[in-house]
Design an enzyme around this catalytic site. Structure first.
Site, short mmCIF file in Angstrom:
data_model
loop_
_atom_site.label_atom_id
_atom_site.label_comp_id
_atom_site.label_asym_id
_atom_site.label_seq_id
_atom_site.Cartn_x
_atom_site.Cartn_y
_atom_site.Cartn_z
N LYS A 169 9.45 -0.37 14.39
CA LYS A 169 9.46 -0.10 13.23
C LYS A 169 11.15 0.87 13.53
O LYS A 169 11.99 0.90 13.03
CB LYS A 169 8.58 0.55 12.19
N HIS A 195 -4.03 -33.59 17.39
CA HIS A 195 -3.31 -34.75 17.86
C HIS A 195 -1.85 -33.21 18.25
O HIS A 195 -1.20 -33.66 18.63
CB HIS A 195 -2.35 -35.47 17.07
N GLU A 217 -5.19 -7.22 14.99
CA GLU A 217 -3.86 -5.03 14.48
C GLU A 217 -5.15 -4.71 14.46
O GLU A 217 -5.46 -3.10 14.50
CB GLU A 217 -3.71 -5.50 13.35
N GLY A 237 -4.63 -1.93 5.31
CA GLY A 237 -4.03 -3.19 4.64
C GLY A 237 -4.64 -4.75 4.48
O GLY A 237 -4.64 -5.19 4.16
N ARG A 238 -5.45 -5.00 5.91
CA ARG A 238 -5.73 -5.69 6.84
C ARG A 238 -7.36 -5.92 5.79
O ARG A 238 -7.75 -6.99 6.31
CB ARG A 238 -5.67 -5.92 8.12
N GLU A 255 10.46 -4.48 4.54
CA GLU A 255 10.10 -5.58 4.27
C GLU A 255 10.50 -6.16 3.08
O GLU A 255 10.83 -6.43 1.88
CB GLU A 255 9.78 -6.44 5.38
N LYS A 308 1.02 -1.32 0.01
CA LYS A 308 0.13 0.06 0.04
C LYS A 308 0.73 1.12 0.53
O LYS A 308 1.10 2.53 -0.91
CB LYS A 308 -0.84 -0.35 1.74
O1 F6P Z 1 3.12 -2.88 9.65
C1 F6P Z 1 1.43 -3.21 9.99
C2 F6P Z 1 1.64 -2.80 8.28
O2 F6P Z 1 1.22 -1.54 8.20
C3 F6P Z 1 -0.10 -3.22 8.01
O3 F6P Z 1 -0.61 -3.05 8.50
C4 F6P Z 1 -0.09 -3.37 6.50
O4 F6P Z 1 -0.87 -4.52 6.15
C5 F6P Z 1 1.55 -3.77 6.22
O5 F6P Z 1 1.82 -3.19 7.41
C6 F6P Z 1 2.14 -3.86 5.33
O6 F6P Z 1 1.88 -2.30 4.44
P1 F6P Z 1 2.46 -1.76 3.07
O7 F6P Z 1 0.95 -2.13 2.10
O8 F6P Z 1 2.08 -0.59 3.02
O9 F6P Z 1 3.76 -2.86 2.55
#
Ligand code: F6P
Length: 548
Positions: free
Chosen positions: A513, A385, A354, A268-269, A213, A207
């Site tokens: 972060k 199990h 979240e 995002g979620r 990452e 987004k």
């Molecule tokens: O760190 C949490 C977050 O902001 C989530 O809410 C989101 O889904 C994820 O990181 C990834 O964010 P992006 O789509 O901006 O890379």
């Protein structure tokens, strides 16, 4: 400012009512009402919900729905559906319902109907997915694409990865997909060895297009690709982006024509329904993707229009509040008896925790009650199990969600009988338990000596009274999956309204972060650091001394 919900008379009534049920066993509730299943179950959007195995009576439902009215749930649903900025700390609407609005009724944000933009992106997705699936979209050597790699994390990974996995039976036979999320080079390395640059399409899904990452993984993928091909000019055939941040996408080197847009009013979620679902749409085809949207839209309509007493997300949300705030529930287990849903618990962890893992209310004041339970789980048969021992004989109250497919995606003799009988047996046994008397009888009938019986008896009693929802559907189609996911999204919203918290921001992830970006350069300082707490300093020095 309204007084907190726990100061309301209805909250006090629920507390008093809890005392009447605190020592009740669900066995008794079933014994008192032979029609309990009929009284506490409902069907909608391809799902049957059985909520009879709970410590509730008709009085509980009445009080809980009154609590929802006290919290102005109906008004909040309207606000969300009408595009109001319900995410007030980020000054944004939360309009995932617009992404799957199959009715084509206008949905306004800041005086603008968002539906033309939503439909334009869906059209672009259709065009692109069809060209990849048909083989018309060619890689740099003229070969059709056969592998899709989604690079993203959090909502840009968990949702599409879960849905793509769940709908494997609908995948295009020529196509494979991978999801790279973790920044540990192992994730990239283990997947990249399987990739052929000539036939791989990377989707960089973020987004913000700033997530550490994702950007590291995307840069490594690009470097790998350029090294293999020796030609930067062919990147456009192999990299597309899904984002709200066009400038950053261009900066990364992806052509804006190869960018699929979404908007800041998509959290995002809550984004798997947007172009973030591109990897899914390529794998299952756009007709199936739209069927997923249609299933969610059906649930959106149900949530909007059904009276609270017959409204699935409202009922399961309120029952979760009942256990959280009146019985001290700390955790909830999600137990799919449908192997296709193996990633569903991990997806729900982000959606729920979240959204609801908050300790201040909308007015910025500390809440005076517990909020989000901890969500965990695994496919049911595997869990049996592993951790079911605790569910049956541990000391915790753990409400469970049994999610059951009547038909599997595949059939083998006897397999589905085993799945179904186990699912029903577990929900039954967790509710009923087995008393001392019943256990003694069972053990003596099994031929145990008096001595062995005396020794084993206390260890073989099951207290029962472990509550559960059971959700059943015929088969996991895109449509049913859409409804199931939307059910949990709206359940989460219901709980946020009762607790008066904003479920659409996630400030809790920021501190770590920020700290990580401070520590990053320190990994390269030549001298041992003495800047933080002694534990962090000590660990940093220890790592630095041993890094190759
Ligand atoms: O760190 C949490 C977050 O902001 C989530 O809410 C989101 O889904 C994820 O990181 C990834 O964010 P992006 O789509 O901006 O890379």
């Amino acid at each position: 400012m309204k007084p907190p919900i726990n100061h309301s008379p209805i909250w006090q009534q629920l507390k008093t009512h809890q005392h009447t049920l605190a020592t009740t066993h669900m066995r008794q509730l079933f014994a008192e009402d032979e029609q309990r299943f009929q009284h506490f179950s409902l069907e909608s959007c391809g799902l049957l919900l059985d909520y009879s195995k709970h410590l509730i009576t008709q009085e509980t439902i009445k009080l809980l729905t009154d609590l929802a009215r006290e919290a102005q749930l109906a008004e909040w649903i309207q606000r969300m559906y009408q595009g109001e900025k319900v995410n007030h700390t980020e000054n944004r609407a939360a309009l995932h319902i617009a992404l799957r609005n199959r009715s084509q009724q206008p949905i306004m944000v800041d005086g603008k109907d968002v539906m033309p933009d939503v439909n334009a992106v869906l059209k672009k997705m259709r065009h692109f997915t069809e060209s990849v699936r048909s083989g018309q979209w060619k890689g740099y050597t003229g070969k059709p694409i056969d592998t899709i790699v989604n690079i993203g994390i959090g909502g840009s990974d968990l949702g599409p990865a879960m849905v793509t996995r769940a709908l494997r039976a609908y995948h295009h036979p020529r196509l494979n997909s991978h999801f790279i999320s973790n920044v540990d080079a192992t994730h990239w390395a283990e997947i990249s060895v399987k990739l052929n640059p000539e036939t791989t399409l990377f989707i960089v899904a973020s987004k913000t297009f700033t997530t550490q990452e994702t950007m590291l993984n995307a840069n490594s993928a690009r470097a790998w690709f350029v090294e293999k091909t020796g030609d930067e000019s062919v990147i456009a055939k192999h990299f597309v982006a899904v984002s709200t941040a066009q400038e950053k996408v261009i900066e990364f080197g992806i052509n804006p024509q190869e960018m699929f847009e979404f908007w800041d009013w998509v959290g995002g979620r809550y984004s798997l329904w947007s172009a973030i679902g591109l990897s899914t749409a390529i794998m299952i085809g756009m007709d199936n993707f739209e069927s997923l949207l249609a299933g969610a839209h059906d649930m959106d309509q149900h949530f909007l229009t059904a009276p609270f007493e017959q409204n699935m997300p409202v009922l399961i949300g309120l029952i979760d509040v009942w256990y959280s705030n009146f019985f001290g529930e700390e955790t909830r287990a999600v137990l799919p008896y449908d192997f296709s849903l193996e990633l569903f618990p991990a997806y729900l962890q982000q959606l729920v925790m979240e959204s609801l893992g908050k300790h201040v209310n909308r007015d910025g004041q500390m809440v005076e009650y517990t909020t989000c339970p901890i969500i965990w789980g695994a496919p049911g048969n595997n869990g049996q199990h592993a951790f079911y021992q605790l569910l049956h004989q541990g000391t915790h109250l753990v409400p469970c969600d049994f999610i059951i497919a009547i038909d599997s995606q595949h059939s083998l003799p006897n397999h589905q009988d085993a799945v179904l009988s186990n699912a029903l047996a577990q929900a039954h046994s967790l509710m009923m338990g087995r008393t001392g008397q019943e256990t003694a009888l069972a053990l003596s009938q099994a031929g145990l000596s008096q001595e062995a019986l005396a020794l084993q008896l206390p260890h073989r009693i099951y207290r029962g009274n472990q509550p559960s929802n059971t959700l059943i559907y015929q088969k996991l189609t895109p449509n049913v999956l859409g409804a199931l996911i939307a059910l949990y999204e709206h359940k989460t919203f219901v709980q946020s309204v009762i607790w008066n918290i904003n479920p659409f921001d996630q400030w809790g992830v920021e501190l770590g972060k920020e700290m990580a970006s401070k520590l990053l350069p320190e990994l390269h300082y030549p001298k041992p650091t003495q800047r933080h707490d002694s534990s962090t300093d000590g660990l940093l020095s220890y790592i630095k001394a041993r890094r190759r």
